[in-house]
Design a protein around this motif. Structure first.
Motif, short mmCIF file in Angstrom:
data_model
loop_
_atom_site.label_atom_id
_atom_site.label_comp_id
_atom_site.label_asym_id
_atom_site.label_seq_id
_atom_site.Cartn_x
_atom_site.Cartn_y
_atom_site.Cartn_z
N SER A 111 0.90 -1.17 0.01
CA SER A 111 -0.02 0.08 0.17
C SER A 111 0.72 1.36 0.02
O SER A 111 2.32 0.90 0.37
N MET A 112 0.29 2.40 -0.20
CA MET A 112 1.04 3.66 -0.18
C MET A 112 2.13 3.62 -1.11
O MET A 112 3.28 3.94 -0.68
N PHE A 113 1.82 3.39 -2.25
CA PHE A 113 2.81 3.28 -3.27
C PHE A 113 3.28 4.52 -3.96
O PHE A 113 4.15 4.51 -4.50
N ASN A 114 2.54 5.59 -3.49
CA ASN A 114 2.86 6.91 -4.03
C ASN A 114 3.78 7.80 -3.17
O ASN A 114 3.86 9.09 -3.20
N ALA A 119 10.93 8.78 1.37
CA ALA A 119 9.93 8.03 2.18
C ALA A 119 9.75 6.75 1.94
O ALA A 119 9.92 6.12 2.94
N GLN A 120 9.78 6.30 0.71
CA GLN A 120 9.52 4.84 0.45
C GLN A 120 10.85 3.99 0.89
O GLN A 120 10.96 2.89 1.47
N THR A 121 11.81 4.76 0.59
CA THR A 121 13.34 4.25 0.84
C THR A 121 13.46 3.95 2.49
O THR A 121 13.74 2.84 2.71
N LYS A 122 13.19 5.05 3.21
CA LYS A 122 13.34 4.82 4.51
C LYS A 122 12.29 3.84 5.18
O LYS A 122 12.88 3.21 6.18
N ARG A 123 11.04 3.78 4.78
CA ARG A 123 10.00 2.99 5.09
C ARG A 123 10.62 1.35 4.98
O ARG A 123 10.49 0.63 5.79
N ILE A 124 11.12 0.99 3.75
CA ILE A 124 11.46 -0.27 3.44
C ILE A 124 12.95 -0.43 4.29
O ILE A 124 13.17 -1.62 4.92
N ILE A 125 13.72 0.56 4.49
CA ILE A 125 14.86 0.24 5.52
C ILE A 125 14.61 0.15 6.91
O ILE A 125 15.31 -0.71 7.46
N ARG A 126 13.44 0.89 7.23
CA ARG A 126 13.16 0.72 8.56
C ARG A 126 12.80 -0.94 8.88
O ARG A 126 13.17 -1.61 9.97
N ALA A 127 11.98 -1.51 7.72
CA ALA A 127 11.52 -2.78 8.02
C ALA A 127 12.85 -3.74 8.00
O ALA A 127 12.88 -4.67 8.92
N ALA A 149 6.81 0.52 -11.01
CA ALA A 149 7.48 0.36 -9.92
C ALA A 149 7.40 1.63 -9.13
O ALA A 149 7.31 2.56 -9.99
N PHE A 150 7.18 1.78 -7.66
CA PHE A 150 7.26 2.68 -6.86
C PHE A 150 8.64 3.19 -6.95
O PHE A 150 9.75 2.51 -7.19
#
Length: 197
Positions: A111-114, A119-127, A149-150
């Motif tokens: 979700s939240m592909f936009n 922000a998307q990079t930080k999100r995945i790195i936190r995971a 791709a996002f």
């Protein structure tokens, strides 16, 4: 090049408990027919309601059922796993004490592909930084002919994967093929492991 004969198992599969079509036993039997040594069952987590995501109680029950089935196998192992959602802030939608009971955790964006690239990079790195996470599933979210791709900084993801020991997935489903070839090479050259699922 890696061929089908090189594959020893699959670390991202879904059963009829979420959006797959077959039971645990049927999946295990099919994997053994492919001469796999292992198969990870990674049904969706609770945020994926449209895909029949499992509740915490359902996942606990599935862990027990997989342990029971493994008693019947010789030379083959069914792994208890889950494909957990990476939420917008990079947290996961199941608690760590439940994830720690699993053999394998695939964390994916659904979700939240936009979100913007940072922000998307930080999100995945936190995971990736969560010690319960083993694999980042379909890291760019693309679906060929359906969704681009996002925006994500792949070099930063690869660096984070190297630092955390997180594995990047090559989701070989024909509509995904994600990671794409250049990113697989980037990961491999950095010494990051790739799971072909």
């Amino acid at each position: 090049l890696i061929t089908r004969e090189d594959l020893r198992g699959d670390l991202h599969t879904h059963t009829d408990a979420s959006d797959g079509k077959n039971t645990l036993r049927e999946m295990a039997e099919a994997a053994q027919e492919l001469d796999y040594d292992y198969l990870a069952i990674t049904d969706h987590s609770r945020s994926q309601t449209q895909a029949g995501g499992l509740s915490e109680e359902e996942l606990e029950a599935q862990i027990d059922k997989i342990a029971e089935l493994n008693e019947d196998f010789d030379g083959f192992r069914l792994l208890a796993g889950c494909e957990v959602d990476i939420l917008e802030d990079g947290s996961l939608d199941f608690p760590d004490d439940l994830l720690a009971k699993l053999d394998l955790v695939v964390a994916s964006v659904h979700s939240m592909f936009n979100l913007d690239e940072d922000a998307q990079t930080k999100r995945i790195i936190r995971a990736m930084e969560n010690p319960c996470v083993h694999i980042i599933g379909h890291p760019t979210g693309r679906q060929i002919g359906q969704r681009r791709a996002f925006d994500v900084d792949m070099e930063r993801l690869v660096d984070a994967a190297k630092g955390t020991g997180c594995i990047m997935e090559l989701n070989a489903n024909p509509i995904r093929l994600d990671l794409k070839d250049v990113h697989c090479r980037m990961a491999a050259e950095a010494g990051v492991k790739i799971a072909i699922s």
